[in-house]
Design a protein around this motif. Structure first.
Motif, short mmCIF file in Angstrom:
data_model
loop_
_atom_site.label_atom_id
_atom_site.label_comp_id
_atom_site.label_asym_id
_atom_site.label_seq_id
_atom_site.Cartn_x
_atom_site.Cartn_y
_atom_site.Cartn_z
N MET A 39 51.71 18.35 -3.59
CA MET A 39 52.95 17.97 -3.20
C MET A 39 52.05 16.15 -3.49
O MET A 39 52.62 15.06 -4.95
CB MET A 39 53.79 17.17 -2.54
N PHE A 40 51.25 16.08 -3.67
CA PHE A 40 50.50 14.63 -3.46
C PHE A 40 49.47 14.47 -5.17
O PHE A 40 49.70 13.49 -6.13
CB PHE A 40 48.75 14.72 -2.61
N SER A 41 49.33 15.74 -5.77
CA SER A 41 49.34 15.92 -7.26
C SER A 41 50.49 15.40 -7.83
O SER A 41 50.50 14.97 -9.07
CB SER A 41 48.38 16.77 -7.64
N VAL A 42 51.06 15.97 -8.28
CA VAL A 42 52.72 16.33 -8.86
C VAL A 42 52.94 14.72 -8.59
O VAL A 42 53.55 14.18 -10.20
CB VAL A 42 54.04 16.98 -8.19
N ALA A 43 53.54 13.59 -7.52
CA ALA A 43 53.37 12.83 -7.32
C ALA A 43 52.19 11.44 -8.00
O ALA A 43 52.94 10.93 -8.95
CB ALA A 43 53.46 11.88 -5.91
N TYR A 44 51.56 11.89 -7.79
CA TYR A 44 50.06 11.35 -8.95
C TYR A 44 50.40 11.27 -10.62
O TYR A 44 50.48 10.15 -10.77
CB TYR A 44 48.87 11.42 -7.93
N ALA A 45 50.79 11.96 -10.91
CA ALA A 45 50.86 13.18 -12.31
C ALA A 45 51.71 12.10 -13.12
O ALA A 45 51.89 11.38 -13.44
CB ALA A 45 50.65 14.22 -12.97
N VAL A 46 53.34 12.07 -12.36
CA VAL A 46 54.10 11.95 -12.29
C VAL A 46 54.20 10.06 -12.32
O VAL A 46 54.89 9.75 -13.41
CB VAL A 46 55.42 12.40 -11.59
N SER A 47 53.86 9.67 -11.73
CA SER A 47 53.38 8.39 -11.73
C SER A 47 52.65 7.12 -12.40
O SER A 47 52.63 5.95 -12.73
CB SER A 47 53.01 7.65 -10.04
N ALA A 48 51.26 7.79 -12.90
CA ALA A 48 50.66 7.96 -13.94
C ALA A 48 50.96 7.75 -14.89
O ALA A 48 51.08 6.31 -16.21
CB ALA A 48 48.84 8.82 -14.34
N LEU A 49 52.01 8.34 -15.09
CA LEU A 49 52.67 8.74 -16.56
C LEU A 49 54.10 7.55 -16.37
O LEU A 49 53.38 7.02 -17.92
CB LEU A 49 54.04 10.18 -16.42
N ILE A 50 54.62 7.32 -16.16
CA ILE A 50 55.56 6.61 -15.85
C ILE A 50 55.03 5.00 -16.12
O ILE A 50 55.49 4.35 -16.67
CB ILE A 50 56.34 6.88 -14.43
N SER A 51 53.66 5.07 -15.48
CA SER A 51 53.21 3.39 -14.98
C SER A 51 52.26 3.65 -16.60
O SER A 51 52.81 1.81 -17.19
CB SER A 51 52.06 3.67 -13.82
N GLY A 52 51.94 4.69 -17.60
CA GLY A 52 51.57 4.80 -18.63
C GLY A 52 52.54 3.82 -19.61
O GLY A 52 51.57 3.40 -20.25
N PHE A 53 54.00 4.51 -19.32
CA PHE A 53 54.70 3.71 -20.05
C PHE A 53 55.95 2.54 -20.15
O PHE A 53 55.23 2.09 -21.15
CB PHE A 53 56.29 4.61 -20.36
N THR A 54 55.36 2.42 -18.60
CA THR A 54 55.41 0.64 -17.98
C THR A 54 54.23 -0.14 -19.01
O THR A 54 54.75 -1.40 -19.43
CB THR A 54 56.26 0.65 -16.67
N ARG A 55 53.68 0.31 -18.62
CA ARG A 55 52.10 -0.61 -19.34
C ARG A 55 52.68 -1.04 -20.76
O ARG A 55 52.28 -2.22 -21.97
CB ARG A 55 50.98 0.15 -19.26
N GLU A 56 52.64 0.20 -21.17
CA GLU A 56 53.30 -0.02 -23.03
C GLU A 56 54.08 -0.60 -23.37
O GLU A 56 54.14 -1.55 -23.80
CB GLU A 56 53.60 1.52 -23.70
N ALA A 57 55.35 -0.99 -22.33
CA ALA A 57 56.63 -2.11 -22.51
C ALA A 57 56.08 -3.03 -21.78
O ALA A 57 56.58 -4.38 -22.03
CB ALA A 57 57.86 -1.21 -21.43
N GLY A 58 54.95 -3.36 -21.48
CA GLY A 58 54.22 -5.04 -21.13
C GLY A 58 54.67 -5.50 -20.06
O GLY A 58 54.70 -6.63 -19.23
N LEU A 59 55.07 -4.28 -18.88
CA LEU A 59 55.62 -4.71 -17.44
C LEU A 59 54.68 -4.97 -16.90
O LEU A 59 53.89 -4.06 -16.57
CB LEU A 59 56.85 -3.43 -17.14
N LEU A 60 54.39 -5.96 -15.90
CA LEU A 60 53.93 -6.38 -14.97
C LEU A 60 53.69 -5.14 -13.91
O LEU A 60 54.72 -4.93 -13.21
CB LEU A 60 54.23 -7.77 -14.59
#
Length: 387
Positions: free
Chosen positions: A138-159
């Motif tokens: 469950m840690f790993s699932v949350a880690y992967a999902v969070s990393a993916l979402i964060s990648g997209f927020t980075r691309e969108a320029g969100l702080l």
């Protein structure tokens, strides 16, 4: 035993594993932007991450006392403290202050980590079932999902601070549902003089190998993809996301395998597989090959740490279980002292390819350690061997 059944039994600590995974996955994806915000070199950034290691190891020693004092509210306290602590590092631009705030992150994360692993070990003993891999999955699932979402927020320029604040709001909402009292165990009259030094030392070294390897890949995989292989921000975030995703698959699969194979056998196989993945990532000519390497590494390393913690829970008498897991975690998390600094120094001197090759060598050390653990006597009754 099915993964869903294991998670049903251990749903409260499993939620705590999700909280930690969400925050560390977000951080891994934001490493390139946070590093640039600090203006730090590889070596300096690795050294700054010692702040979190200091807090982690301090928490390992304090966790048994905090657990006894807080009782059923220990996991709740850990989640609240972690949510608050993670709001500080993303806004820091001064290296020293960043290190200090990461120390608070490490302290909170370490406290929650020990308590939730202890609760899982207690549930394993109570139900006679392997549960550790499912929870770490469950840690790993949350880690992967969070990393993916964060990648997209980075691309969108969100702080970064807005992303961390959003995660904190989500995690605050689950606090009322993770109240769980520790198991009551009585000290046996004939074992008061036998402290389990060797089980803690050997299993701690196994966990050390796993956590050092995980820490290096989590913190440096995005940089390897972006800088060494020329990937973009989303491609870089896919590095830690791939690690988290395959670690989740490995841990959920390990949950089923653990009901059929001894922990030592699983650690032996996992050490060799994960080392091969690290070497593929080290020599990768393009991001796709690096993802393959991270994936194989994730499948292998995913079960080493949980198996080491589960193993020490079975090698010690019940009334010493929380303390033994805490001490084992002290040894394991001490890898956060060495991993970021060594990875930064190796990268500065030889490049990230050589640094990831060093991770492969480290993972192979799990093999002789597992063979040593096989010679130790078990204190807990064997678990039921059925799916």
């Amino acid at each position: 035993m099915s993964v869903l059944r294991a998670l049903s039994i251990s749903r409260r600590p499993a939620a705590a594993f999700v909280v930690i995974g969400l925050f560390w996955g977000c951080f891994a994806a934001h490493v390139p932007v946070i590093k640039a915000q600090l203006g730090a070199s590889d070596a300096m950034f690795g050294t700054l991450l010692l702040g979190s290691a200091t807090g982690l190891v301090s928490a390992m020693w304090l966790a048994p006392l905090a657990d006894r004092f807080l009782g059923a509210r220990a996991m709740q306290f850990g989640v609240v403290a972690l949510c608050c602590a993670w709001l500080l590092p993303p806004v820091m631009s001064v290296p020293l202050l960043f290190a200090v705030t990461m120390a608070f992150v490490g302290l909170s994360s370490g406290l929650l980590d020990v308590v939730m692993n202890a609760r899982v070990s207690e549930l394993e003993a109570a139900h006679g079932r392997p549960l550790m891999n499912a929870n770490h999955g469950m840690f790993s699932v949350a880690y992967a999902v969070s990393a993916l979402i964060s990648g997209f927020t980075r691309e969108a320029g969100l702080l970064p601070i807005f992303v961390f604040a959003g995660l904190a709001a989500i995690c605050f909402a689950i606090v009322p549902f993770i109240r769980m009292a520790p198991a009551q165990t009585a000290q046996a009259s004939d074992d008061s003089g036998h402290y389990p030094l060797w089980p803690i030392t050997i299993c701690g070294a196994i966990v050390l190998v796993a956590f050092m390897s995980e820490a290096t890949v989590e913190a440096w995989s995005a940089l390897h993809v972006e800088r060494t292989l020329g990937g973009g921000a989303a491609e870089g975030a896919l590095g830690p996301a791939m690690l988290g995703l395959t670690m989740a698959i490995g841990r959920f699969s390990g949950q089923i395998v653990a009901a059929r194979l001894p922990e030592v056998t699983i650690i032996l196989i996992a050490g060799v597989v994960s080392a091969a993945g690290a070497m593929i990532a080290a020599i990768a000519p393009m991001p796709a090959f690096a993802y393959l390497g991270f994936g194989i590494l994730g499948l292998g390393v995913s079960v080493i740490g949980p198996m080491g913690l589960a193993l020490v829970g079975k090698l010690v008498v019940p009334h010493l279980r929380t303390e033994a897991i805490s001490r084992t975690a002290v040894i394991g998390f001490s890898g956060f002292f060495f991993a970021p600094m060594l990875m930064g120094l190796m990268s500065e001197a030889f490049g990230l390819r050589v640094a990831f090759g060093g991770v492969a060598v480290l993972l192979l050390c799990a093999v002789p350690l597992a063979l040593l653990a096989a010679k130790l006597p078990f204190q807990a009754p064997p678990q039921h061997r059925r799916a």
